[in-house]
Design a protein around this motif. Structure first.
Motif, PDB file in Angstrom:
ATOM      1  N   ALA A   6      23.569  -4.224   1.589  1.00  0.00           N
ATOM      2  CA  ALA A   6      24.541  -3.257   1.275  1.00  0.00           C
ATOM      3  C   ALA A   6      23.900  -2.361   0.074  1.00  0.00           C
ATOM      4  N   PHE A   7      24.391  -1.050   0.147  1.00  0.00           N
ATOM      5  CA  PHE A   7      23.933   0.043  -0.576  1.00  0.00           C
ATOM      6  C   PHE A   7      25.073   0.776  -1.250  1.00  0.00           C
ATOM      7  N   VAL A  79      27.278   0.630   3.725  1.00  0.00           N
ATOM      8  CA  VAL A  79      27.023   1.610   2.884  1.00  0.00           C
ATOM      9  C   VAL A  79      28.176   2.202   2.445  1.00  0.00           C
ATOM     10  N   THR A  80      28.362   2.864   1.164  1.00  0.00           N
ATOM     11  CA  THR A  80      29.471   3.438   0.599  1.00  0.00           C
ATOM     12  C   THR A  80      29.448   4.998   1.140  1.00  0.00           C
ATOM     13  N   THR A  81      30.495   5.263   2.051  1.00  0.00           N
ATOM     14  CA  THR A  81      30.122   6.587   2.727  1.00  0.00           C
ATOM     15  C   THR A  81      31.299   7.638   1.995  1.00  0.00           C
ATOM     16  N   ARG A  82      32.491   7.063   1.144  1.00  0.00           N
ATOM     17  CA  ARG A  82      33.689   7.783   0.772  1.00  0.00           C
ATOM     18  C   ARG A  82      34.250   6.947  -0.344  1.00  0.00           C
ATOM     19  N   PRO A  83      35.005   7.631  -1.195  1.00  0.00           N
ATOM     20  CA  PRO A  83      34.942   9.072  -1.806  1.00  0.00           C
ATOM     21  C   PRO A  83      33.654   8.893  -2.779  1.00  0.00           C
ATOM     22  N   GLY A  84      33.295  10.143  -3.436  1.00  0.00           N
ATOM     23  CA  GLY A  84      32.217  10.021  -4.207  1.00  0.00           C
ATOM     24  C   GLY A  84      31.480  11.344  -4.231  1.00  0.00           C
ATOM     25  N   PHE A 103      15.876  -3.189  10.519  1.00  0.00           N
ATOM     26  CA  PHE A 103      16.563  -4.475  10.837  1.00  0.00           C
ATOM     27  C   PHE A 103      17.230  -4.694  12.246  1.00  0.00           C
ATOM     28  N   GLN A 104      17.267  -3.457  12.960  1.00  0.00           N
ATOM     29  CA  GLN A 104      18.025  -3.518  14.421  1.00  0.00           C
ATOM     30  C   GLN A 104      19.258  -3.970  14.106  1.00  0.00           C
ATOM     31  N   VAL A 105      20.118  -3.604  13.288  1.00  0.00           N
ATOM     32  CA  VAL A 105      21.576  -4.107  12.940  1.00  0.00           C
ATOM     33  C   VAL A 105      22.528  -3.046  12.772  1.00  0.00           C
ATOM     34  N   PRO A 106      23.895  -3.315  13.047  1.00  0.00           N
ATOM     35  CA  PRO A 106      24.755  -2.045  13.110  1.00  0.00           C
ATOM     36  C   PRO A 106      24.996  -1.515  11.563  1.00  0.00           C
ATOM     37  N   LEU A 107      25.400  -0.181  11.297  1.00  0.00           N
ATOM     38  CA  LEU A 107      25.514   0.029  10.010  1.00  0.00           C
ATOM     39  C   LEU A 107      27.132   0.112   9.869  1.00  0.00           C
ATOM     40  N   ILE A 108      27.675  -0.216   8.774  1.00  0.00           N
ATOM     41  CA  ILE A 108      29.019  -0.126   8.587  1.00  0.00           C
ATOM     42  C   ILE A 108      29.279   0.467   7.231  1.00  0.00           C
ATOM     43  N   GLY A 109      29.829   1.928   7.527  1.00  0.00           N
ATOM     44  CA  GLY A 109      30.505   2.635   6.530  1.00  0.00           C
ATOM     45  C   GLY A 109      31.742   1.896   5.775  1.00  0.00           C
ATOM     46  N   VAL A 110      31.523   2.032   4.527  1.00  0.00           N
ATOM     47  CA  VAL A 110      32.676   1.604   3.536  1.00  0.00           C
ATOM     48  C   VAL A 110      33.423   2.557   2.840  1.00  0.00           C
ATOM     49  N   ALA A 329      36.351  -9.400  11.215  1.00  0.00           N
ATOM     50  CA  ALA A 329      37.622  -9.147  12.245  1.00  0.00           C
ATOM     51  C   ALA A 329      37.229  -8.566  13.462  1.00  0.00           C
ATOM     52  N   GLY A 330      35.733  -8.241  13.681  1.00  0.00           N
ATOM     53  CA  GLY A 330      35.550  -7.501  14.805  1.00  0.00           C
ATOM     54  C   GLY A 330      36.063  -6.163  15.042  1.00  0.00           C
ATOM     55  N   LEU A 331      36.198  -5.482  13.936  1.00  0.00           N
ATOM     56  CA  LEU A 331      36.958  -4.148  13.761  1.00  0.00           C
ATOM     57  C   LEU A 331      35.470  -3.052  13.377  1.00  0.00           C
ATOM     58  N   LYS A 332      35.745  -1.876  13.983  1.00  0.00           N
ATOM     59  CA  LYS A 332      34.786  -0.847  13.763  1.00  0.00           C
ATOM     60  C   LYS A 332      35.451  -0.159  12.452  1.00  0.00           C
ATOM     61  N   SER A 333      34.623   0.255  11.567  1.00  0.00           N
ATOM     62  CA  SER A 333      34.964   0.915  10.419  1.00  0.00           C
ATOM     63  C   SER A 333      35.322   2.338  10.743  1.00  0.00           C
ATOM     64  N   PRO A 334      36.204   2.941  10.239  1.00  0.00           N
ATOM     65  CA  PRO A 334      36.423   4.421  10.536  1.00  0.00           C
ATOM     66  C   PRO A 334      35.717   5.196   9.624  1.00  0.00           C
ATOM     67  N   TYR A 335      34.845   4.794   8.799  1.00  0.00           N
ATOM     68  CA  TYR A 335      34.273   5.660   7.719  1.00  0.00           C
ATOM     69  C   TYR A 335      32.885   5.736   7.947  1.00  0.00           C
ATOM     70  N   THR A 336      32.687   6.337   9.145  1.00  0.00           N
ATOM     71  CA  THR A 336      31.298   6.655   9.530  1.00  0.00           C
ATOM     72  C   THR A 336      30.326   7.877   9.050  1.00  0.00           C
ATOM     73  N   GLU A 337      31.384   8.530   8.449  1.00  0.00           N
ATOM     74  CA  GLU A 337      30.727  10.002   7.855  1.00  0.00           C
ATOM     75  C   GLU A 337      30.688  10.245   6.347  1.00  0.00           C
ATOM     76  N   ILE A 338      29.991  10.819   5.674  1.00  0.00           N
ATOM     77  CA  ILE A 338      30.041  10.863   4.234  1.00  0.00           C
ATOM     78  C   ILE A 338      31.148  12.143   4.009  1.00  0.00           C
ATOM     79  N   SER A 339      31.788  11.563   2.671  1.00  0.00           N
ATOM     80  CA  SER A 339      33.027  12.733   2.460  1.00  0.00           C
ATOM     81  C   SER A 339      33.313  12.410   1.024  1.00  0.00           C
ATOM     82  N   SER A 340      33.933  13.442   0.415  1.00  0.00           N
ATOM     83  CA  SER A 340      34.492  13.131  -1.040  1.00  0.00           C
ATOM     84  C   SER A 340      35.945  12.805  -1.013  1.00  0.00           C
TER      85      SER A 340
END
Length: 349
Positions: A6-7, A79-84, A103-110, A329-340
């Motif tokens: 994580a970042f 990775v943290t994608t919002r807010p900030g 690493f050939q793995v999914p990226l999960i926005g948080v 939970a097998g869910l897709k995070s909705p936070y895929t884009e950078i935002s404040s």
């Protein structure tokens, strides 16, 4: 259950963490930019972004040296994608994106605020649903209904400033330096000791408090924070104060902020009875506030769950803890884009 890298770069802390199952921290090096921003009395966004750019590579190298990883070893990168701060977020996002590809793995926005709440998992607790979540930090002061993973609804927000920002600005007014929260707490404790009272006896001085209650007429059916007025009141008091009065001003200012937070949480619990309370964010490092929240929840007979101090402030391990919830939970995070934007979105199946 997975292994995540994580970042975190939403503001002024550069963090990378390797976490197992969203609970066990294997390694979590962190670079704090406090010394860099101290001369300015607050965060300089451009300097923050540049520091993230410089520090992510050595922090990641530190983890990989101790724990060599190859494609197939990780389950996801988070990775943290919002807010900030948008520039700061972008540095972390691009770094995490490159790592995910390597690493050939999914990226999960948080969502940063979800990460603060998920930090309790790093302290041996679990997120209990349904629950109330309270975030108190330098940029946010709000209470939420937590229905399930990825289902968060706002109960009450701040009209103006955040609690952490109010403490930082107070320290500037009182010339105590940056960051303000620890400085205010230290001066407040000094005043309590000078007056001959023990920790936990702050209420005995309540009648002497020169500051008005914040939003005194707030109805019990409403949850709403405001900290701009108390800052103005402090500024006016300080202009006429003597240097030796600074500890007293810090004490009474802190106590008014604590009372305001506790009263709002009491309102929220009244509107959402029998739900456990998860309180997180950097302001929760304040021990006076922790005690007051604990006393309230004990009185109302609801559980209070708070992360350890080391996980209250921004860190990458909490980002992994939040990402693991989506992964499990097998869910897709909705936070895929950078935002404040600090708004929440529903998780996707």
């Amino acid at each position: 259950m997975g292994l995540g890298l994580a970042f975190e770069s939403s503001c002024d802390e550069t963090g990378v963490a390797l976490v197992e199952n969203g609970r066990r921290v294997i390694s979590a090096p962190l670079f704090s930019q406090i010394a860099m921003h101290r001369p300015y009395g607050g965060i300089v966004p451009e300097y923050a972004s540049r520091a993230h750019l410089e520090k992510f590579t050595p922090l990641l190298a530190e983890i990989l040296k101790a724990h060599p990883l190859a494609p197939g070893d990780l389950d996801y990168v988070a990775v943290t994608t919002r807010p900030g701060l948008v520039g700061a977020l972008l540095v972390g996002y691009q770094t995490a994106r490159a790592a995910a590809r390597h690493f050939q793995v999914p990226l999960i926005g948080v969502h940063h605020l979800e990460a603060h709440l998920a930090a309790v998992r790093l302290s041996g607790h679990e997120l209990q649903f349904p629950a109330l979540g309270m975030i108190l930090s330098g940029g946010n002061s709000a209470i939420y209904r937590l229905s399930s993973v990825g289902q968060t609804e706002l109960v009450g927000d701040t009209l103006d400033d955040a609690a952490g920002e109010a403490l930082d600005k107070a320290a500037q007014i009182l010339r105590l330096g940056y960051p303000g929260g620890p400085a205010i707490e230290k001066q407040a404790a000094l005043y309590l000791e000078r007056r001959g009272f023990l920790t936990g006896e702050e209420a005995k001085l309540d009648a002497e408090n020169p500051f008005p209650l914040i939003l005194k007429s707030l109805e019990r059916e409403r949850v709403q924070f405001s900290f701009s007025g108390i800052k103005t009141a402090l500024l006016r008091r300080f202009d006429a104060a003597k240097p030796e009065e600074v500890p007293a001003l810090a004490f009474f200012y802190q106590d008014r902020i604590v009372e305001h937070i506790v009263r709002n949480l009491a309102h929220a619990i009244g509107l959402n009875p029998k739900r456990p309370v998860i309180a997180a964010g950097g302001v929760l490092a304040n021990q006076r506030l922790r005690r007051a929240l604990s006393q309230l929840c004990e009185k109302l007979r609801v559980p209070l769950i708070v992360p350890e101090n080391q996980f209250c402030t921004d860190n990458a391990a909490m980002v992994a803890a939040a990402a693991e919830l989506y992964f499990e939970a097998g869910l897709k995070s909705p936070y895929t884009e950078i935002s404040s934007n600090n708004g929440f979105a529903a998780a996707k199946g």
